[in-house]
Design an enzyme around this catalytic site. Structure first.
Site, PDB file in Angstrom:
ATOM      1  N   ASN A   1       2.891 -10.022 -11.517  1.00  0.00           N
ATOM      2  CA  ASN A   1       4.060  -9.795 -10.662  1.00  0.00           C
ATOM      3  C   ASN A   1       3.831 -10.569  -9.372  1.00  0.00           C
ATOM      4  O   ASN A   1       3.004 -10.186  -8.556  1.00  0.00           O
ATOM      5  CB  ASN A   1       4.174  -8.278 -10.391  1.00  0.00           C
ATOM      6  N   TRP A   2       4.568 -11.658  -9.246  1.00  0.00           N
ATOM      7  CA  TRP A   2       4.332 -12.534  -8.081  1.00  0.00           C
ATOM      8  C   TRP A   2       4.990 -11.991  -6.812  1.00  0.00           C
ATOM      9  O   TRP A   2       4.776 -12.535  -5.731  1.00  0.00           O
ATOM     10  CB  TRP A   2       4.861 -13.945  -8.372  1.00  0.00           C
ATOM     11  N   LYS A   3       5.809 -10.971  -6.953  1.00  0.00           N
ATOM     12  CA  LYS A   3       6.517 -10.376  -5.796  1.00  0.00           C
ATOM     13  C   LYS A   3       7.254 -11.479  -5.008  1.00  0.00           C
ATOM     14  O   LYS A   3       7.704 -12.443  -5.599  1.00  0.00           O
ATOM     15  CB  LYS A   3       5.541  -9.592  -4.918  1.00  0.00           C
TER      16      LYS A   3
ATOM     17  N   HIS B   1       9.204  -0.330 -10.056  1.00  0.00           N
ATOM     18  CA  HIS B   1       7.987  -0.712  -9.321  1.00  0.00           C
ATOM     19  C   HIS B   1       7.919   0.096  -8.020  1.00  0.00           C
ATOM     20  O   HIS B   1       8.946   0.374  -7.395  1.00  0.00           O
ATOM     21  CB  HIS B   1       7.989  -2.208  -9.027  1.00  0.00           C
TER      22      HIS B   1
ATOM     23  N   GLU C   1       7.202  -0.609  -5.096  1.00  0.00           N
ATOM     24  CA  GLU C   1       7.826  -1.215  -3.903  1.00  0.00           C
ATOM     25  C   GLU C   1       9.342  -1.066  -3.959  1.00  0.00           C
ATOM     26  O   GLU C   1       9.998  -0.927  -2.931  1.00  0.00           O
ATOM     27  CB  GLU C   1       7.386  -2.680  -3.777  1.00  0.00           C
TER      28      GLU C   1
ATOM     29  N   GLU D   1       0.812   2.692 -12.301  1.00  0.00           N
ATOM     30  CA  GLU D   1       0.349   2.047 -11.076  1.00  0.00           C
ATOM     31  C   GLU D   1       0.275   3.077  -9.957  1.00  0.00           C
ATOM     32  O   GLU D   1       1.288   3.362  -9.301  1.00  0.00           O
ATOM     33  CB  GLU D   1       1.330   0.952 -10.658  1.00  0.00           C
TER      34      GLU D   1
ATOM     35  N   GLY E   1      -2.177  -3.237  -4.121  1.00  0.00           N
ATOM     36  CA  GLY E   1      -2.355  -4.139  -2.985  1.00  0.00           C
ATOM     37  C   GLY E   1      -3.357  -3.645  -1.955  1.00  0.00           C
ATOM     38  O   GLY E   1      -3.439  -4.191  -0.856  1.00  0.00           O
TER      39      GLY E   1
ATOM     40  N   SER F   1      -4.651  -3.247  -7.868  1.00  0.00           N
ATOM     41  CA  SER F   1      -5.886  -3.931  -7.472  1.00  0.00           C
ATOM     42  C   SER F   1      -6.764  -4.324  -8.655  1.00  0.00           C
ATOM     43  O   SER F   1      -7.994  -4.226  -8.587  1.00  0.00           O
ATOM     44  CB  SER F   1      -6.672  -3.087  -6.456  1.00  0.00           C
TER      45      SER F   1
ATOM     46  N   GLY G   1      -0.751  -7.859  -9.432  1.00  0.00           N
ATOM     47  CA  GLY G   1      -0.041  -8.435  -8.297  1.00  0.00           C
ATOM     48  C   GLY G   1      -0.834  -9.579  -7.690  1.00  0.00           C
ATOM     49  O   GLY G   1      -0.799 -10.710  -8.162  1.00  0.00           O
ATOM     50  N   GLY G   2      -1.600  -9.260  -6.658  1.00  0.00           N
ATOM     51  CA  GLY G   2      -2.323 -10.288  -5.891  1.00  0.00           C
ATOM     52  C   GLY G   2      -3.116 -11.272  -6.736  1.00  0.00           C
ATOM     53  O   GLY G   2      -3.044 -12.483  -6.520  1.00  0.00           O
TER      54      GLY G   2
END
Ligand code: PEP
Length: 248
Positions: A10-12, A94, A96, A164, A170, A210, A231-232
């Site tokens: 997920n590149w956000k 998600h 966010e 998640e 993150g 993470s 993510g990251g």
């Protein structure tokens, strides 16, 4: 029961057009056999990323969608638009979207049903906040978020749950292998009760929060962990591909 693991990035709201294309191409080059691997770039880069990864097994995904087919919904994107750009999976719920952008459970439920009805792979995200874990509400929170799915989805291969924990997203602080397995097992049992054991045995449950190359093997080797939502670490092709390789 063997399930093909699914690792999705997920590149956000990250990358430029140039870096998105570079990242997509580098990721497409290293997809390991035996693992489904996907990337979800920002909407505006979907078309060019789709062209850049043509011919590779990499699955294209979207980070969100609106449930209506078309109409006066300023700023929104429909499923048909996503399908036209080669999208194969869509994230719903998600954390966010839930906690920063204000998606309500009923909106998330409508989005999830629309994605499934359109024939795409639905990746439905669930997870508790830290205070909910600390007060013993993890299963209750996750159960409510699973109920957003209803019980009419009949194809287990197109239903993916991403567990998640919000406190792990993150933050650099991942769930332990045992914490992840405990909640994944709960999710599979919950799905088994609502649908059937056969159905639950085929649904893939990703862990997200993470995930890095260093912790991937431990998390992904848990019995009910069938891949990861990343993510990251998905913003670096070598890290993301190392995680995907750990899912084999
Ligand atoms: C995510 O956004 O779904 C996620 C898990 O992020 P990170 O890997 O950066 O924690």
């Amino acid at each position: 029961m063997s399930r093909t693991p699914f690792v999705a990035g997920n590149w956000k709201m990250n990358t430029s057009k140039t870096s998105a294309l570079e990242l997509a191409k580098a990721t497409a080059k290293g997809v390991p056999a035996g693992v489904a691997v996907g990337i979800a770039p920002p909407f505006v880069f979907l078309d060019s990323v789709n062209q850049a990864i043509a011919g590779s097994p990499l699955l294209l995904g979207a980070q969100d969608v609106y449930f209506e087919k078309n109409g006066a919904y300023t700023g929104e994107i429909s499923i048909e638009m996503l399908k036209e750009l080669g999208v194969k999976f869509v994230l719903t719920g998600h954390s966010e979207r839930r906690h920063i952008l204000g998606d309500s459970p009923s909106l998330i439920s409508k989005k999830a049903h629309a994605v499934y009805a359109a024939g795409l792979i639905l990746v439905h995200c669930v997870g508790e906040k830290l205070e909910q874990r600390d007060s013993g509400q993890t299963f209750e929170v996750v159960q409510k978020q699973l109920e957003e799915l209803g019980d009419s989805m009949q194809d287990p291969d197109r239903l993916v749950i991403a567990y998640e924990p919000v406190w792990a997203i993150g933050t650099g602080r991942n769930a332990t292998d045992a914490q992840a397995q405990e909640v994944h097992q709960y999710i599979r049992e919950s799905i088994s009760k609502r649908w059937s054991k056969d159905f639950a045995d085929r649904v893939r449950i990703q862990y997200g929060g993470s995930v890095k190359p260093e912790n991937a093997k431990g998390l992904l080797s848990q019995m009910d962990v069938d891949g990861a939502l990343v993510g990251g670490a998905a913003l670096k092709a070598d890290s993301f591909l190392a995680i995907a390789a750990a899912a084999k």
